[in-house]
Design a protein around this motif. Structure first.
Motif, mmCIF file in Angstrom:
data_model
loop_
_atom_site.group_PDB
_atom_site.id
_atom_site.type_symbol
_atom_site.label_atom_id
_atom_site.label_comp_id
_atom_site.label_asym_id
_atom_site.label_seq_id
_atom_site.Cartn_x
_atom_site.Cartn_y
_atom_site.Cartn_z
ATOM 1 N N ARG A 52 0.827 -1.207 0.000
ATOM 2 C CA ARG A 52 0.000 0.000 0.000
ATOM 3 C C ARG A 52 0.867 1.265 0.000
ATOM 4 N NH1 ARG A 52 -5.189 1.854 1.536
ATOM 5 N NH2 ARG A 52 -5.936 -0.239 2.026
ATOM 6 N N GLU A 53 1.966 1.248 0.777
ATOM 7 C CA GLU A 53 2.841 2.428 0.824
ATOM 8 C C GLU A 53 3.467 2.702 -0.538
ATOM 9 O OE1 GLU A 53 4.419 -0.396 3.487
ATOM 10 O OE2 GLU A 53 2.234 -0.228 3.249
ATOM 11 N N ALA A 67 -8.519 4.055 -0.652
ATOM 12 C CA ALA A 67 -9.313 4.197 0.580
ATOM 13 C C ALA A 67 -9.092 3.009 1.518
ATOM 14 C CB ALA A 67 -10.789 4.323 0.221
ATOM 15 N N GLU A 68 -9.372 3.245 2.794
ATOM 16 C CA GLU A 68 -9.207 2.199 3.798
ATOM 17 C C GLU A 68 -10.081 0.986 3.507
ATOM 18 O OE1 GLU A 68 -7.128 1.823 6.338
ATOM 19 O OE2 GLU A 68 -6.096 3.671 5.725
ATOM 20 N N ASP A 69 -11.249 1.224 2.914
ATOM 21 C CA ASP A 69 -12.146 0.110 2.609
ATOM 22 C C ASP A 69 -12.004 -0.361 1.161
ATOM 23 O OD1 ASP A 69 -13.156 2.326 1.385
ATOM 24 O OD2 ASP A 69 -15.234 2.046 2.042
ATOM 25 N N PHE A 110 -6.805 -4.026 -1.623
ATOM 26 C CA PHE A 110 -5.659 -4.217 -0.716
ATOM 27 C C PHE A 110 -6.031 -5.264 0.321
ATOM 28 C CE2 PHE A 110 -4.694 -0.018 -2.410
ATOM 29 C CZ PHE A 110 -3.341 -0.162 -2.707
ATOM 30 N N ILE A 111 -5.318 -6.375 0.305
ATOM 31 C CA ILE A 111 -5.560 -7.475 1.232
ATOM 32 C C ILE A 111 -4.365 -7.567 2.168
ATOM 33 C CG2 ILE A 111 -5.951 -9.956 1.429
ATOM 34 C CD1 ILE A 111 -7.132 -9.822 -1.425
ATOM 35 N N ASN A 112 -4.614 -7.242 3.428
ATOM 36 C CA ASN A 112 -3.521 -7.164 4.413
ATOM 37 C C ASN A 112 -2.424 -6.211 3.945
ATOM 38 O OD1 ASN A 112 -4.735 -9.092 6.154
ATOM 39 N ND2 ASN A 112 -3.876 -10.760 4.914
ATOM 40 N N GLY A 113 -2.861 -5.108 3.326
ATOM 41 C CA GLY A 113 -1.919 -4.076 2.911
ATOM 42 C C GLY A 113 -1.179 -4.365 1.624
ATOM 43 N N ILE A 114 -1.584 -5.412 0.886
ATOM 44 C CA ILE A 114 -0.888 -5.807 -0.341
ATOM 45 C C ILE A 114 -1.866 -5.803 -1.525
ATOM 46 C CG2 ILE A 114 0.463 -7.579 -1.505
ATOM 47 C CD1 ILE A 114 1.941 -6.395 0.822
ATOM 48 N N LEU A 115 -1.413 -5.207 -2.632
ATOM 49 C CA LEU A 115 -2.149 -5.274 -3.893
ATOM 50 C C LEU A 115 -1.559 -6.415 -4.716
ATOM 51 C CD1 LEU A 115 -4.114 -4.088 -6.051
ATOM 52 C CD2 LEU A 115 -2.199 -2.630 -6.788
ATOM 53 N N HIS A 116 -2.387 -7.422 -5.025
ATOM 54 C CA HIS A 116 -1.931 -8.604 -5.752
ATOM 55 C C HIS A 116 -2.361 -8.498 -7.212
ATOM 56 C CE1 HIS A 116 -0.941 -10.711 -1.969
ATOM 57 N NE2 HIS A 116 -2.038 -10.137 -1.497
#
Length: 561
Positions: free
Chosen positions: A438-439, A540-542, A546-552
């Motif tokens: 995410r970062e 956005a947070e929702d 992003f799954i556990n902060g990761i974009l797959h």
């Protein structure tokens, strides 16, 4: 008592058990006012260091920089006779050595307590006689020296006492002086052989014993005091010097010198924070090794290890790390046997083979720079890691996060690592997986790009690139994904491709875009708004992606015939 003598008794944290039987009161520990002051002294101690012919430095030659200090330390003269007069302060009686203290490790005790102890005076000898008697002369009653000024001893009534010691036995003086200093509450100063310390350094050390403070501020002077403190096992002074050195501006030269300190001192743990700071400095200064390639190529092994241990190297990929290490090793160790030894025993653990491309790992197996057994083990371990499920990979990385060996920790590569599954039949095809934190995605705003490492299909090199860009109507920012071909020129290559991403709530891959394209060298194709939502919704947070902060992300490529 022996344990007390082997500890740092000048450290305020060290507890002493005073003898209140004499009615003396305890001290607050700061005797700076009495240091080398005849108003607070009642006797003189002369220490004579006997050595070989003097090899003095020219007048005016001093250490004004770290480089000077390092050069001078290498050529310090072997032995020189020096002597000094010492003012011994009156000390609280409760800390004077008792006659029944245990013997020191480097000496034997008085078996006959009725026999009158004598001051240790070692006469200089020559030839074999000197060599053979060195240990025997030192095996005289060291506890005698420790008790020189205790009540009841002959020397306790003398105003002038001389100790004559061979420079070759200086390392044993630490027990004599420390033992007396400790229980006489830090009561001496000396000018010792320059082979070990400068006179000023020892004076500073003794001043620290009184006041827990130093007057010197330059790096060379602090290093001299640190080395003197190490010889006398005053760890608190070493830590103090280490802290002051960490607060001074660091240079590559000083950092490399600090890295060498643990192998140069007896109490390496006291300088570990300084060594760690030196590693961090080198890693930060040379995090972009391509920018300082000439400087980095000239660094010694310890400096290279410090740089390679960093997670923050600004480098294209781990493949580039491997190529650099080989280049440095070949330049520094032209002999194959030496190079294999250094690579296998020192540098291989800093190369994160699990994050190298499979094509590069094949080259590792055939490299002549590594012993075949070593390279086979490294490549096999890397392949096993690549085959692990993502959660297992994260678990392995977490287990090593606190260790020196960080082979499973991913660096902040300029080109993000990918996982590739290749198929030859029924058609040439590959499936490429790219994960972005995410970062990393947040840092793309407003117009950034991040590239994947290269992967290959049909002998051609491809890459993925994620963008933050404006949508086609330029009305808002959005997330885009593109596929590019590396080779430039007239090569024509027809490919069917599909982009997908894991999505909540199922967390399965969902197809987002399909297409086909005939590539020519240097061209890229993709979709400007992969998720058909604005950037703010994507981040956005929702967010669904992003799954556990990761974009797959996943890309499938198939060669069209």
């Amino acid at each position: 008592m022996r344990d007390q003598l082997n500890s740092d008794l000048f450290d305020p944290r060290t507890e002493m058990v005073p003898d209140f039987s004499r009615g003396a009161s305890s001290s607050d520990g700061d005797f700076g006012f009495a240091f080398n002051d005849s108003n607070f002294s009642d006797r003189l101690l002369r220490i004579e260091i006997m050595g070989g012919p003097p090899q003095c430095r020219p007048d005016g030659e001093g250490c004004t920089s770290i480089a000077d200090w390092a050069r001078h330390r290498k050529r310090r003269r072997e032995d020189i006779k020096k002597e000094t007069v010492l003012d011994l302060s009156l000390c609280p009686e409760e800390q004077i050595l008792n006659d029944n203290q245990p013997d020191m490790d480097d000496g034997v005790g008085c078996e006959n307590q009725d026999e009158e102890p004598v001051a240790m005076v070692e006469e200089t000898q020559s030839g074999d006689e000197d060599a053979n008697s060195n240990e025997s002369s030192w095996s005289m009653d060291c506890s005698t020296v420790l008790r020189l000024f205790s009540n009841g001893m002959r020397e306790s009534e003398q105003r002038h006492v001389t100790l004559r010691i061979n420079a070759s036995g200086m390392h044993k003086l630490q027990y004599m002086v420390l033992g007396y200093v400790t229980y006489s509450n830090k009561c001496e100063q000396a000018n010792l052989n320059d082979n070990f310390y400068e006179e000023a350094a020892l004076m500073e050390l003794l001043n620290f014993m009184y006041s827990n403070n130093l007057s010197v501020t330059t790096a060379p002077d602090l290093l001299d005091v640190l080395m003197a403190a190490d010889k006398f096992e005053v760890a608190s002074c070493m830590r103090y010097c280490s802290r002051l050195l960490r607060n001074l501006p660091m240079t590559p030269e000083s950092a490399l010198l600090y890295l060498d300190l643990p192998s140069s001192v007896l109490m390496a743990e006291a300088v570990q924070p300084l060594t760690d700071a030196a590693k961090q400095y080198l890693a930060a200064r040379y995090k972009d090794i391509t920018k300082y390639q000439e400087e980095v190529m000239a660094l010694p092994l310890a400096g290279i290890e410090a740089i390679l241990s960093s997670d923050d190297l600004q480098i294209a990929s781990e493949d580039a790390v491997y190529d650099f290490v080989l280049k440095w090793a070949r330049a520094q160790y032209p002999k194959l046997e030496e190079r294999r030894e250094v690579l296998g025993s020192r540098l291989a653990r800093f190369i994160r083979f699990p994050y190298m491309a499979c094509r590069k790992l094949k080259k590792v197996l055939t490299s002549n720079d590594f012993d075949h057994e070593v390279s086979s083990k490294l490549v096999l371990e890397a392949l096993f890691f690549k085959a692990e499920a993502p959660h297992r990979q994260r678990s392995l990385a977490a287990e090593e996060s606190a260790s020196l060996n960080r082979r499973f920790i991913e660096r902040a590569y300029k080109y993000r690592p990918v996982k590739v599954v290749e198929f030859e039949l029924p058609r040439q095809q590959c499936v490429v997986y790219l994960d972005l934190k995410r970062e990393e995605c947040a840092n793309l705003f407003p117009s950034g790009r991040v590239y994947s490492q290269a992967f290959h299909l049909g002998g051609q090199g491809f890459f993925l690139s994620a963008h933050c860009n404006m949508d086609q109507q330029s009305s808002f920012h959005c997330f885009g994904l593109f596929l590019g071909m590396q080779e430039k020129g007239s090569v024509s290559f027809a490919v069917d491709y599909e982009f997908a991403a894991r999505s909540k709530p199922t967390e399965e891959f969902v197809s987002k875009y399909k297409g086909n394209y005939t590539f020519t060298g240097g061209k890229a194709v993709g979709y400007r708004n992969l998720f058909t939502i604005p950037w703010t919704s994507f981040m956005a947070e929702d967010s669904l992606y992003f799954i556990n902060g990761i974009l797959h992300l996943r890309a499938e490529l198939t060669i069209r015939h």
